[in-house]
Design a protein around this motif. Structure first.
Motif, PDB file in Angstrom:
ATOM      1  N   SER A 135       0.858  -1.015   0.089  1.00 32.29           N
ATOM      2  CA  SER A 135      -0.035  -0.031   0.012  1.00 32.29           C
ATOM      3  C   SER A 135       1.144   1.216  -0.058  1.00 32.29           C
ATOM      4  CB  SER A 135      -0.648  -0.124   1.174  1.00 32.29           C
ATOM      5  OG  SER A 135       0.110   0.420   2.235  1.00 32.29           O
ATOM      6  N   ASN A 136       0.364   2.462  -0.394  1.00 29.11           N
ATOM      7  CA  ASN A 136       1.007   3.516  -0.334  1.00 29.11           C
ATOM      8  C   ASN A 136       1.792   3.883   1.175  1.00 29.11           C
ATOM      9  OD1 ASN A 136       1.307   5.221  -2.521  1.00 29.11           O
ATOM     10  ND2 ASN A 136      -0.059   6.758  -1.639  1.00 29.11           N
ATOM     11  N   LEU A 137       1.007   3.455   2.056  1.00 30.08           N
ATOM     12  CA  LEU A 137       1.477   3.830   3.427  1.00 30.08           C
ATOM     13  C   LEU A 137       2.739   2.966   3.778  1.00 30.08           C
ATOM     14  CD1 LEU A 137       0.628   5.784   5.574  1.00 30.08           C
ATOM     15  CD2 LEU A 137      -0.386   3.764   6.793  1.00 30.08           C
ATOM     16  N   LEU A 138       2.589   1.762   3.248  1.00 34.63           N
ATOM     17  CA  LEU A 138       3.757   0.797   3.638  1.00 34.63           C
ATOM     18  C   LEU A 138       5.036   1.335   2.960  1.00 34.63           C
ATOM     19  CD1 LEU A 138       4.170  -1.622   5.244  1.00 34.63           C
ATOM     20  CD2 LEU A 138       3.639  -3.194   3.269  1.00 34.63           C
ATOM     21  N   ARG A 139       4.815   1.718   1.610  1.00 33.72           N
ATOM     22  CA  ARG A 139       5.637   2.197   0.816  1.00 33.72           C
ATOM     23  C   ARG A 139       6.436   3.259   1.495  1.00 33.72           C
ATOM     24  NH1 ARG A 139       3.032   1.878  -4.338  1.00 33.72           N
ATOM     25  NH2 ARG A 139       2.584   4.137  -4.456  1.00 33.72           N
ATOM     26  N   ILE A 140       5.747   4.103   1.840  1.00 32.80           N
ATOM     27  CA  ILE A 140       6.381   5.324   2.408  1.00 32.80           C
ATOM     28  C   ILE A 140       7.151   5.103   3.677  1.00 32.80           C
ATOM     29  CG2 ILE A 140       4.295   6.219   3.947  1.00 32.80           C
ATOM     30  CD1 ILE A 140       4.874   9.001   2.756  1.00 32.80           C
ATOM     31  N   ILE A 141       6.480   4.453   4.511  1.00 30.86           N
ATOM     32  CA  ILE A 141       7.097   3.880   5.711  1.00 30.86           C
ATOM     33  C   ILE A 141       8.408   3.371   5.443  1.00 30.86           C
ATOM     34  CG2 ILE A 141       6.990   2.649   8.082  1.00 30.86           C
ATOM     35  CD1 ILE A 141       4.067   3.499   7.854  1.00 30.86           C
ATOM     36  N   ILE A 142       8.370   2.492   4.613  1.00 32.90           N
ATOM     37  CA  ILE A 142       9.706   1.794   4.508  1.00 32.90           C
ATOM     38  C   ILE A 142      10.898   2.624   3.810  1.00 32.90           C
ATOM     39  CG2 ILE A 142      10.947   0.043   2.775  1.00 32.90           C
ATOM     40  CD1 ILE A 142       8.317  -1.538   3.083  1.00 32.90           C
ATOM     41  N   VAL A 143      10.459   3.415   2.988  1.00 30.60           N
ATOM     42  CA  VAL A 143      11.389   4.418   2.230  1.00 30.60           C
ATOM     43  C   VAL A 143      11.869   5.398   3.162  1.00 30.60           C
ATOM     44  CG1 VAL A 143      11.726   6.361   0.463  1.00 30.60           C
ATOM     45  CG2 VAL A 143      10.404   4.610   0.041  1.00 30.60           C
ATOM     46  N   ALA A 144      10.907   5.891   4.032  1.00 28.80           N
ATOM     47  CA  ALA A 144      11.137   7.066   5.315  1.00 28.80           C
ATOM     48  C   ALA A 144      12.241   6.241   6.377  1.00 28.80           C
ATOM     49  CB  ALA A 144       9.891   7.167   6.043  1.00 28.80           C
ATOM     50  N   ILE A 145      12.051   5.169   6.658  1.00 31.10           N
ATOM     51  CA  ILE A 145      12.738   4.410   7.629  1.00 31.10           C
ATOM     52  C   ILE A 145      14.451   4.265   7.039  1.00 31.10           C
ATOM     53  CG2 ILE A 145      13.532   1.995   8.525  1.00 31.10           C
ATOM     54  CD1 ILE A 145      10.437   1.798   9.068  1.00 31.10           C
ATOM     55  N   LEU A 146      14.693   3.803   6.025  1.00 32.77           N
ATOM     56  CA  LEU A 146      15.787   3.828   5.157  1.00 32.77           C
ATOM     57  C   LEU A 146      16.459   5.200   5.080  1.00 32.77           C
ATOM     58  CD1 LEU A 146      15.143   1.091   2.258  1.00 32.77           C
ATOM     59  CD2 LEU A 146      16.206   0.840   4.324  1.00 32.77           C
ATOM     60  N   VAL A 147      15.609   6.297   4.540  1.00 35.49           N
ATOM     61  CA  VAL A 147      16.395   7.573   4.571  1.00 35.49           C
ATOM     62  C   VAL A 147      16.838   8.132   5.823  1.00 35.49           C
ATOM     63  CG1 VAL A 147      16.016   9.913   3.733  1.00 35.49           C
ATOM     64  CG2 VAL A 147      15.077   8.025   2.312  1.00 35.49           C
ATOM     65  N   GLY A 148      15.551   7.745   6.688  1.00 33.92           N
ATOM     66  CA  GLY A 148      15.906   8.273   8.278  1.00 33.92           C
ATOM     67  C   GLY A 148      17.265   7.835   8.726  1.00 33.92           C
ATOM     68  N   LEU A 149      17.570   6.650   8.473  1.00 36.28           N
ATOM     69  CA  LEU A 149      18.665   5.695   9.057  1.00 36.28           C
ATOM     70  C   LEU A 149      19.874   6.631   8.279  1.00 36.28           C
ATOM     71  CD1 LEU A 149      18.813   3.243  11.150  1.00 36.28           C
ATOM     72  CD2 LEU A 149      19.259   1.966   8.857  1.00 36.28           C
ATOM     73  N   LEU A 150      19.968   6.615   7.120  1.00 39.94           N
ATOM     74  CA  LEU A 150      21.018   7.166   6.614  1.00 39.94           C
ATOM     75  C   LEU A 150      21.225   8.778   6.977  1.00 39.94           C
ATOM     76  CD1 LEU A 150      22.400   5.579   4.290  1.00 39.94           C
ATOM     77  CD2 LEU A 150      21.581   6.884   2.588  1.00 39.94           C
ATOM     78  N   SER A 151      20.268   9.407   6.912  1.00 42.26           N
ATOM     79  CA  SER A 151      20.255  10.685   7.346  1.00 42.26           C
ATOM     80  C   SER A 151      21.016  10.819   9.142  1.00 42.26           C
ATOM     81  CB  SER A 151      18.812  11.341   7.311  1.00 42.26           C
ATOM     82  OG  SER A 151      18.659  12.481   8.227  1.00 42.26           O
ATOM     83  N   GLY A 152      20.385  10.007   9.689  1.00 42.91           N
ATOM     84  CA  GLY A 152      20.830  10.010  11.122  1.00 42.91           C
ATOM     85  C   GLY A 152      22.419   9.810  11.062  1.00 42.91           C
ATOM     86  N   PHE A 153      22.798   8.789  10.612  1.00 45.60           N
ATOM     87  CA  PHE A 153      23.960   8.116  10.653  1.00 45.60           C
ATOM     88  C   PHE A 153      25.189   9.169  10.152  1.00 45.60           C
ATOM     89  CE2 PHE A 153      27.684   5.560   8.798  1.00 45.60           C
ATOM     90  CZ  PHE A 153      28.062   4.732   9.995  1.00 45.60           C
ATOM     91  N   PHE A 154      24.769  10.041   9.116  1.00 46.66           N
ATOM     92  CA  PHE A 154      25.912  10.784   8.560  1.00 46.66           C
ATOM     93  C   PHE A 154      25.440  12.263   9.081  1.00 46.66           C
ATOM     94  CE2 PHE A 154      26.187   7.494   5.225  1.00 46.66           C
ATOM     95  CZ  PHE A 154      27.361   7.102   5.552  1.00 46.66           C
ATOM     96  N   GLY A 155      24.309  12.426   9.787  1.00 44.05           N
ATOM     97  CA  GLY A 155      24.163  13.843  10.204  1.00 44.05           C
ATOM     98  C   GLY A 155      23.885  14.965   8.905  1.00 44.05           C
ATOM     99  N   ILE A 156      22.992  14.328   8.030  1.00 41.91           N
ATOM    100  CA  ILE A 156      22.680  15.044   6.864  1.00 41.91           C
ATOM    101  C   ILE A 156      21.273  15.104   6.748  1.00 41.91           C
ATOM    102  CG2 ILE A 156      24.814  14.480   5.310  1.00 41.91           C
ATOM    103  CD1 ILE A 156      22.994  12.261   4.040  1.00 41.91           C
ATOM    104  N   GLY A 157      20.884  16.038   6.130  1.00 43.06           N
ATOM    105  CA  GLY A 157      19.444  16.270   6.002  1.00 43.06           C
ATOM    106  C   GLY A 157      18.788  15.099   5.183  1.00 43.06           C
TER     107      GLY A 157
END
Lengths: 260, 474
Positions: A135-157
């Motif tokens: 579903s759209n919601l599932l897709r967005i959550i998966i993408v958000a988790i991946l991007v958030g992880l990377l963003s937090g790890f490197f301190g980038i936006g």
């Protein structure tokens, strides 16, 4: 802090803001090497905590005009930002645990990826997703988790990942994806900065100087961008080249330090 | 048996829900993207939508097939004819059955028999319906989609004009001829349920009556009066209307599948602000949906006027780009309907809306404000003689060929945005159409493209002819 450091951090902020204003993104990737090698901060973790906070301030500031124009889809913004921010918290905790030199080594690799991505021609925006299982919601959550992880790890936006992420997951037009992404970029940056500041890894003076310089540089960049809009492609290539050069330099010196 | 007819006036598009109350099952044929009416009707009649089919890959509206399959888990029944280039690429994501000529499938007590009827498109199928078993009963009717209409047949030239398949029009016309020979073999009593009514750009002389019979069409339909291929080809390919530019995008979306309506986040409704409108104009196209009269009196520089009326969706399809953000100036009460209209042809990228009274925020004399004069035929005639105005005719080619103002230059409204550079910038421009409504849209496009002095002919060419006996026309 020496007065030279104060001046150089204002100038560094100015450069980052200038690039952001000129190209509409990508400036933050230069913030880390600038703070490291121009301002001369020794601890890579302080550099990352400090840039993360500056990134957040920058993004929230840019969010205002976009919100006024109706370019922010708030519902999607929340769907994307909440799981992403939680994941950014874990990402930044992980980043804190990794030794500084190694973190910089990985960061240099990220810079190369970005430089290549910038130099490549932009793809058409209309993607078709042929799947009903997600579903759209599932897709967005998966993408958000991946991007958030990377963003937090490197301190980038992570704006360069969030914009295509929103276009993919929510099938948004580019302009709304940019507007909406700024909310996520700001929040991810803030999450990382808070996590780093708990451990005393944010230098508040530099934040102040850096952001101040950034505002001035941003205005100059936006002003010039209007008259240079036709040469946007060339500007992208130049910026991509600069990022690539700096990344290779970082890769080499940090690889040495890691005794590769 | 249950048969319900749905008609979208704006797109002149027909769809059907046909089912079997005894089994409580129904199938929707050629659904539009907004599936609310099918759902409501099915519920009211106590049937479940278990199937959905389309006669061909549509070019003039966005299909609701995927919506129905997603919402109700309906099985897709889709054509497998016409070769590799005409396959439904989204089908594998759902329960689906691909159909070949001669195949049959059942919905409750109804049997559907597939006839491959190419001509309008290569993959086009028609569906013959029989109550009960084929061996025991005679068919009751046929769903012909864009094969046979009331008084017309589907145009075979779209493929060449839209999909760029070179020299395909004649080949497709021959296919249509052969399909029609097959149609003639069907029993005369058979009811015919077509996919379009009068006003559709999928043919040229479509009737307004919703249904017909094979026998009646054999007597009256022009396309069924030919016995030789060459005469048929000539008659078929003359007088077809301009092919709307958005048709090619529709074909692609209907083949590949597009997003579901529920997945689109509603546009932001913004407070009236001139600054915001200016930001919008840099990002995309701002559409003012007010009636022509109001727009003519006062409007913002750079906005396009597509008045919200029955023709809105047609001109939106012609004039708006699929990859440019759209901003609407529309009053709150119309926004939902306007969005539905735009979505019916896949224009989903409306970013934000604002009340058109934002125009009133600019003071008299503000450089951002513009207006254009409306001229009566007499005044227009004077202007042509004395002021040397540049006359622009934006009607369809067939209308132009039937007579026009001698001094005029012809650019059909739909092509105007791409051809403004052909128009002289030294003179004021007098623009006209048949009634003065399309020319108003044209006036707004000219204004948005930097033409300062634009005038619209009130009442259009009709009025010009009626009141201007003294004026020579060619």
């Amino acid at each position: 802090m020496t007065s030279i450091q104060v001046i150089s951090s204002i100038i560094s902020g100015g450069i980052v803001g200038f690039v952001l204003g000129l190209l509409g993104g990508g400036g933050s990737i230069l913030a880390v090497p600038l703070l490291l090698y121009a301002v001369g901060i020794q601890d890579p973790h302080i550099v990352i905590g400090t840039t993360a906070f500056s990134v957040a301030v920058n993004a929230y500031t840019n969010l205002i005009p976009h919100a006024r124009a109706g370019h922010v889809h708030w519902k999607s913004a929340l769907y994307f930002t909440i799981p992403g921010a939680i994941s950014a918290y874990f990402g930044s905790a992980l980043g804190k645990m990794v030794p500084g030199k190694q973190l910089l080594f990985f960061f240099a690799i990220l810079m190369i990826v970005m430089a290549v991505k910038m130099a490549l021609p932009k793809k058409k925006t209309n993607q078709v997703i042929e799947s009903r299982d997600q579903s759209n919601l599932l897709r967005i959550i998966i993408v958000a988790i991946l991007v958030g992880l990377l963003s937090g790890f490197f301190g980038i936006g992570g704006g360069f990942l969030i914009v295509p992420g929103l276009m993919f997951a929510m099938k948004m037009p580019m302009i709304t994806a940019i507007g909406t992404s700024l909310f996520s970029v700001g929040t991810f940056g803030l999450t990382t900065a808070v996590n780093y500041s708990i451990s005393g890894l944010v230098n508040w003076w530099i934040v102040l100087e850096f952001v101040g310089g950034g505002i001035l540089g941003g205005m100059l960049g936006a002003y010039i961008a209007a008259s240079l809009s036709k040469r946007r492609k060339t500007l992208n290539y130049i910026f991509s080249g600069v990022v690539m050069t700096v990344a290779i330099y970082m890769l080499i010196i940090n690889a040495k330090a890691l005794h590769f | 048996m249950l048969l319900k007819y749905f008609y979208d006036d704006k797109l002149a598009q027909a769809s059907y829900l046909i089912g079997c109350q005894a089994a409580g099952e129904a199938i929707v044929i050629d659904p539009a993207r907004n599936i609310k009416d099918y759902a409501k009707t099915a519920k009211a009649n106590g049937v479940k939508i278990v199937g959905v089919t389309e006669t061909h890959i549509h070019a003039d509206f966005l299909s609701g097939t995927r919506e129905l399959a997603s919402r109700f888990g309906a099985t897709l029944y889709l054509s497998d004819e016409g070769g590799m280039n005409w396959k439904y690429r989204y089908a594998p994501g759902y329960d689906h059955v691909f159909l070949k000529d001669g195949d049959t499938f059942d919905i409750g007590n109804l049997t559907f028999e597939v006839l491959h009827t190419p001509g309008h498109t290569p993959e086009h199928i028609s569906l013959l319906v029989t109550e009960g078993r084929l061996s025991e009963n005679k068919p009751i009717g046929i769903f012909t989609g864009d094969f046979v209409f009331v008084g017309d047949v589907g145009r075979p030239d779209l493929l060449e004009k839209l999909a760029g398949v070179h020299d395909s029009s004649e080949e497709m016309t021959l296919k249509m001829f052969r399909s029609l020979q097959r149609f003639k073999q069907l029993p005369d009593y058979l009811q015919v349920w077509p996919g379009h009514g009068a006003g559709s750009a999928c043919g040229k002389t479509l009737g307004a009556v919703p249904s017909t019979t094979v026998g009646y069409e054999k007597l009256t339909n022009w396309a069924l009066q030919y016995d030789t291929e060459e005469h048929f080809v000539e008659a078929m390919l003359t007088g077809q209307p301009e092919a709307p530019t958005y048709f090619s995008m529709m074909k692609r979306l209907n083949k590949d599948g597009t997003q579901l309506i529920d997945e689109i986040e509603a546009p932001n409704s913004m407070k009236a602000s001139l600054d915001t409108v200016e930001t919008w104009m840099k990002q995309g196209v701002v559409v003012d949906t007010r009636p022509v009269k109001k727009f003519a009196e006062k409007h913002l520089r750079g906005v396009m006027n597509i008045p919200y009326n029955k023709l809105f969706v047609n001109w939106a399809g012609w004039l708006l780009d699929y990859d440019r953000p759209i901003y609407l100036l529309a009053s709150e009460k119309y926004v939902e309907d306007i969005l539905n209209d735009l979505r019916s042809i896949g224009l989903d990228q409306v970013i934000a809306t604002m009340d058109p009274n934002v125009t009133d925020q600019a003071d008299e004399g503000d450089k951002r404000l513009m207006n254009y004069k409306e001229l009566t035929p007499a005044a227009a005639c004077d202007a042509i003689r004395t002021e040397q105005v540049y006359v622009l005719d934006v009607r369809y080619e067939s209308e132009w060929n039937d007579g026009h103002i001698p001094e005029a230059k012809h650019i059909m409204l739909g092509y105007l945005p791409g051809r403004v550079q052909e128009i002289s910038r030294d003179k004021p421009i007098l623009v006209y159409c048949k009634t003065g409504r399309r020319s108003a849209v044209a006036a707004s496009i000219l204004h948005a493209n930097g033409f300062e002095d634009v005038r619209n002919l009130i009442g259009g060419y009709d009025e010009w002819v009626k009141t201007g006996d003294h004026i020579p026309t060619s």
